[in-house]
Design a protein around this motif. Structure first.
Motif, PDB file in Angstrom:
ATOM      1  N   ASP A  60       0.849  -1.186   0.000  1.00  0.00           N
ATOM      2  CA  ASP A  60       0.000   0.000   0.000  1.00  0.00           C
ATOM      3  C   ASP A  60       0.885   1.236   0.000  1.00  0.00           C
ATOM      4  OD1 ASP A  60       0.818   0.488   2.669  1.00  0.00           O
ATOM      5  OD2 ASP A  60      -1.096  -0.170   3.523  1.00  0.00           O
ATOM      6  N   LYS A  61       0.284   2.408   0.004  1.00  0.00           N
ATOM      7  CA  LYS A  61       1.047   3.652  -0.108  1.00  0.00           C
ATOM      8  C   LYS A  61       1.971   3.893   1.079  1.00  0.00           C
ATOM      9  CE  LYS A  61      -2.636   6.494   1.764  1.00  0.00           C
ATOM     10  NZ  LYS A  61      -3.485   7.639   1.570  1.00  0.00           N
ATOM     11  N   LYS A 118       5.895   6.101  -8.005  1.00  0.00           N
ATOM     12  CA  LYS A 118       5.055   6.235  -6.820  1.00  0.00           C
ATOM     13  C   LYS A 118       4.230   7.520  -6.862  1.00  0.00           C
ATOM     14  CE  LYS A 118       4.950   5.624  -1.869  1.00  0.00           C
ATOM     15  NZ  LYS A 118       5.678   5.243  -0.657  1.00  0.00           N
ATOM     16  N   TRP A 121       1.110   7.017  -8.894  1.00  0.00           N
ATOM     17  CA  TRP A 121       0.200   6.131  -8.169  1.00  0.00           C
ATOM     18  C   TRP A 121      -0.515   6.913  -7.062  1.00  0.00           C
ATOM     19  CZ3 TRP A 121       2.545   2.614  -3.938  1.00  0.00           C
ATOM     20  CH2 TRP A 121       1.570   1.850  -3.320  1.00  0.00           C
ATOM     21  N   LEU A 122       0.217   7.640  -6.249  1.00  0.00           N
ATOM     22  CA  LEU A 122      -0.370   8.404  -5.149  1.00  0.00           C
ATOM     23  C   LEU A 122      -1.301   9.506  -5.666  1.00  0.00           C
ATOM     24  CD1 LEU A 122       2.693   8.697  -2.736  1.00  0.00           C
ATOM     25  CD2 LEU A 122       0.795   7.056  -2.664  1.00  0.00           C
TER      26      LEU A 122
END
Length: 186
Positions: A60-61, A118, A121-122
């Motif tokens: 997960d983040k 990332k 994605w975030l």
């Protein structure tokens, strides 16, 4: 010939592609294209309803690791997506609708982001208010073992997995997400 057949048969189902591969002379087993077709048929055959859903390792983040075992005992809707995928964004309202209708039922929603950055994605989680699990290995479509394990020729793609980890169905679109999951969870 193998190149042409590989290109022309890409849209056929796994049974049809398997029959085509079987018709080639065994002396052509060194053909790059024929080998690729054979491997694709084998992977796709392993992803048919009733087969065990391949395990995964994603995060997960916040960096927490998840595997298939973390979701055992519940139905699992897994959707493969990416920040750069326009078609994926069109599926989000349907997934959101199903999530809100069924979040208190025996089903978990997971979006597997096939990004390699990332930040992208975030941004996607925030921009599209993805409330359910949004996980990634941050290796992208070309390098992720997820792409090979789930025979992802493109995205979006999705799977429904039963509480024991077996594939129920694949590639739900639009209202099929809510309709199918409602039937299973009631």
């Amino acid at each position: 010939a193998a190149y042409l057949v590989a290109q022309l048969s890409a849209s056929l189902d796994v049974v049809q592609r398997g029959k085509i591969v079987e018709k080639f002379d065994p002396s052509l087993t060194d053909s790059y294209y024929l080998n690729g077709m054979q491997e694709s048929v084998e992977r796709e055959t392993a992803l048919q309803p009733g087969k065990v859903f391949p395990d995964f390792q994603v995060f997960d983040k916040d960096g927490r690791k998840y595997t298939l075992a973390d979701f055992r005992g519940k139905y699992l809707f897994v959707e493969f997506s990416a920040s750069w995928c326009g078609w994926c964004k069109k599926e989000l309202p349907f997934i959101r609708k199903a999530y809100h209708a069924l979040k208190d039922k025996n089903v978990v929603f997971v979006t597997m982001m096939m990004d390699n950055r990332k930040e992208a994605w975030l941004h996607e989680i925030k921009e599209y208010n993805i409330e359910w699990y949004c996980l990634s290995d941050l290796k992208g479509m070309k390098n992720s073992p997820l792409a090979k394990a789930y025979n992802l020729g493109g995205i979006p793609d999705s799977f429904v997995v039963d509480p024991e980890g077996r594939i129920v169905c694949r590639d739900l679109r639009g209202d099929e997400v809510l309709e199918t999951l409602s039937t299973l969870c009631n």
